[in-house]
Design a protein around this motif. Structure first.
Motif, PDB file in Angstrom:
ATOM      1  N   MET A 153      -0.512   5.472  -0.755  1.00 26.17           N
ATOM      2  CA  MET A 153       0.951   5.664  -0.291  1.00 26.17           C
ATOM      3  C   MET A 153       0.827   5.381   1.169  1.00 26.17           C
TER       4      MET A 153
ATOM      5  N   ARG B  85       6.482  -5.111   3.695  1.00 27.81           N
ATOM      6  CA  ARG B  85       5.364  -5.257   2.591  1.00 27.81           C
ATOM      7  C   ARG B  85       4.281  -4.463   3.586  1.00 27.81           C
TER       8      ARG B  85
ATOM      9  N   ASP C 123      -1.617  -2.876   2.168  1.00 27.64           N
ATOM     10  CA  ASP C 123      -2.049  -2.880   0.919  1.00 27.64           C
ATOM     11  C   ASP C 123      -1.697  -3.695  -0.041  1.00 27.64           C
ATOM     12  N   GLY C 124      -0.666  -4.591   0.351  1.00 30.71           N
ATOM     13  CA  GLY C 124      -0.079  -5.565  -0.422  1.00 30.71           C
ATOM     14  C   GLY C 124       1.243  -5.102  -0.981  1.00 30.71           C
ATOM     15  N   HIS C 125       1.642  -4.053  -1.026  1.00 26.43           N
ATOM     16  CA  HIS C 125       2.925  -3.527  -1.600  1.00 26.43           C
ATOM     17  C   HIS C 125       3.793  -3.992  -1.272  1.00 26.43           C
ATOM     18  N   SER C 126       5.111  -4.025  -2.036  1.00 19.31           N
ATOM     19  CA  SER C 126       6.305  -4.915  -1.323  1.00 19.31           C
ATOM     20  C   SER C 126       7.332  -3.720  -1.685  1.00 19.31           C
ATOM     21  N   PHE C 127       8.337  -3.499  -0.778  1.00 21.16           N
ATOM     22  CA  PHE C 127       9.447  -2.605  -1.082  1.00 21.16           C
ATOM     23  C   PHE C 127      10.642  -3.330  -0.667  1.00 21.16           C
TER      24      PHE C 127
ATOM     25  N   GLN D 142      10.817   5.457   0.379  1.00 21.83           N
ATOM     26  CA  GLN D 142      10.779   4.946  -1.181  1.00 21.83           C
ATOM     27  C   GLN D 142       9.665   5.524  -1.875  1.00 21.83           C
ATOM     28  N   SER D 143       9.481   5.612  -3.380  1.00 23.28           N
ATOM     29  CA  SER D 143       8.397   5.899  -3.826  1.00 23.28           C
ATOM     30  C   SER D 143       7.204   5.054  -3.312  1.00 23.28           C
ATOM     31  N   GLY D 144       6.337   5.786  -2.629  1.00 26.29           N
ATOM     32  CA  GLY D 144       5.123   5.116  -2.031  1.00 26.29           C
ATOM     33  C   GLY D 144       5.205   4.638  -0.828  1.00 26.29           C
ATOM     34  N   LEU D 145       6.193   4.927   0.040  1.00 24.86           N
ATOM     35  CA  LEU D 145       6.642   4.615   1.394  1.00 24.86           C
ATOM     36  C   LEU D 145       7.179   5.767   1.990  1.00 24.86           C
TER      37      LEU D 145
END
Length: 351
Positions: free
Chosen positions: A1, A52, A55-59, A118-121
């Motif tokens: 996260m 982004r 870790d590469g996750h996009s929101f 957001q979930s994870g951010l």
């Protein structure tokens, strides 16, 4: 996260005042997050973007641009009008940034401050200052006179193609104020002018949003109003009220109930000609009203041209909508959304 919680005091970011793209660029320098506008809605102050993390996750987010936000009521209005959208604005004080976090209004400002959840951010940056603010003053929004013109057009779309003098009469503003309002509204993209000189209204939703935010922030707070209570419940009062043309009109929840919008009013909002003392005196006697700062009944001075902008026995729909949004009640939001669709369809067909 991703969890960035930064509190920076009296720091400054130097950059040229810019639109959304540069605001996101400054946020990237502040947080290390990379942002990209995915879609800019044509001629509208909003769109879709992706952020982004390392870790590469996009929101993914929707966003709306507002030039200046400096009051809590503006944040409440933004939250009600643009559920879940990220506010992009000029510069927020640390106090306003805290208000955003408290109200769960995500934002990015042009100084690099931001609040994203957001979930994870989770990102919160506050305290950065926009040092270009003094050089390039932000637009403070439409004047009350210009907002009256917007209200008049929403109520009677055909007047947009009347003479400036006639628009001024219908909106109850000066000739000069009406002319200045038309120039600004055209610059904002709310209408275009054809070669023949005809004004073509665009984006009824933006007209309504502009009116609602302006009314709640700039007009309503200055109107004469009185909070009252009565021994009778609101439902009983509604049966006893006999609105009189240009003297009393139903607003807010009472107006929505009158329009058969499946709402049982918990409050009673009446727009009254307070310039005539006999109107309020008669109303108080009929409904057995007494002054009560916590009362569920509110009497507000009529501020519009009731001769040209009639919607008796309710106030015009754009005002009903603004009152429902201003209530900030989940009970009224579904009704407001439905009414918004009706208003925009009417404006689009009648302009």
């Amino acid at each position: 996260m991703v969890n960035l919680l930064l509190r920076l005091n009296m720091s400054a970011v130097q950059y040229e005042s810019a639109p959304v793209y540069e605001a996101l660029e400054v946020m990237q320098r502040t947080t290390g997050l990379r942002a990209q506008v995915l879609e800019k809605i044509a001629a509208a102050p909003g769109g879709h973007m992706a952020i982004r993390a390392d870790d590469g996750h996009s929101f993914h987010f929707t966003y709306e641009v507002k030039q200046t936000i400096d009051r809590r009521d503006q944040l409440l209005t933004f939250r009600n009008l643009h559920t879940g959208a990220v506010l992009i604005t000029r510069s927020l004080t640390s106090a306003m940034a805290e208000q955003c976090r408290e109200l769960n209004v995500q934002f990015i400002d042009h100084a690099g401050n931001c609040f994203l959840r957001q979930s994870g951010l989770f990102v919160f940056v506050s305290g950065l200052k926009d040092t270009t603010k003094g050089k390039q003053a932000a637009a403070r929004g439409l004047t009350p006179a210009a907002l009256r013109v917007v209200f008049a057009v929403l109520t009677r779309p055909s007047i947009l193609n009347n003479s400036v003098r006639r628009i001024a009469e219908v909106a109850s503003v000066s000739h000069g104020a009406a002319g200045a309002a038309l120039i600004l509204l055209e610059e904002m993209g709310l209408f275009t002018s054809s070669r023949s000189g005809r004004r073509v209204l665009a984006m009824p939703e933006r007209w309504l949003d502009t009116w609602t935010e302006g009314y709640l922030g700039r007009i309503r707070p200055k109107l004469e109003k009185h909070k009252m209570s009565s021994p009778a419940p609101v439902s009983a009062l509604l049966e006893r009220i006999s609105p009189k043309m240009r003297e009393v009109a139903l607003g807010g929840e009472a107006a929505a109930a009158h329009l058969d919008m499946d709402l049982k009013p918990g409050t009673l909002t009446l727009y009254v000609d307070l310039d005539d003392p006999s109107v309020m005196r008669h109303l108080a006697q009929e409904l057995k009203l007494r002054r009560d700062p916590d009362g569920s009944i509110e009497l507000i001075n009529m501020f519009w041209n009731t001769m040209d902008l009639q919607c008796f026995p309710t106030v015009p729909n754009a005002l009903i909508y603004a009152d429902l949004i201003g209530a900030g009640d989940e009970r009224t939001m579904e009704i407001a959304i439905s009414l918004k669709k009706e208003i925009c369809a009417y404006v689009a067909s009648a302009s």
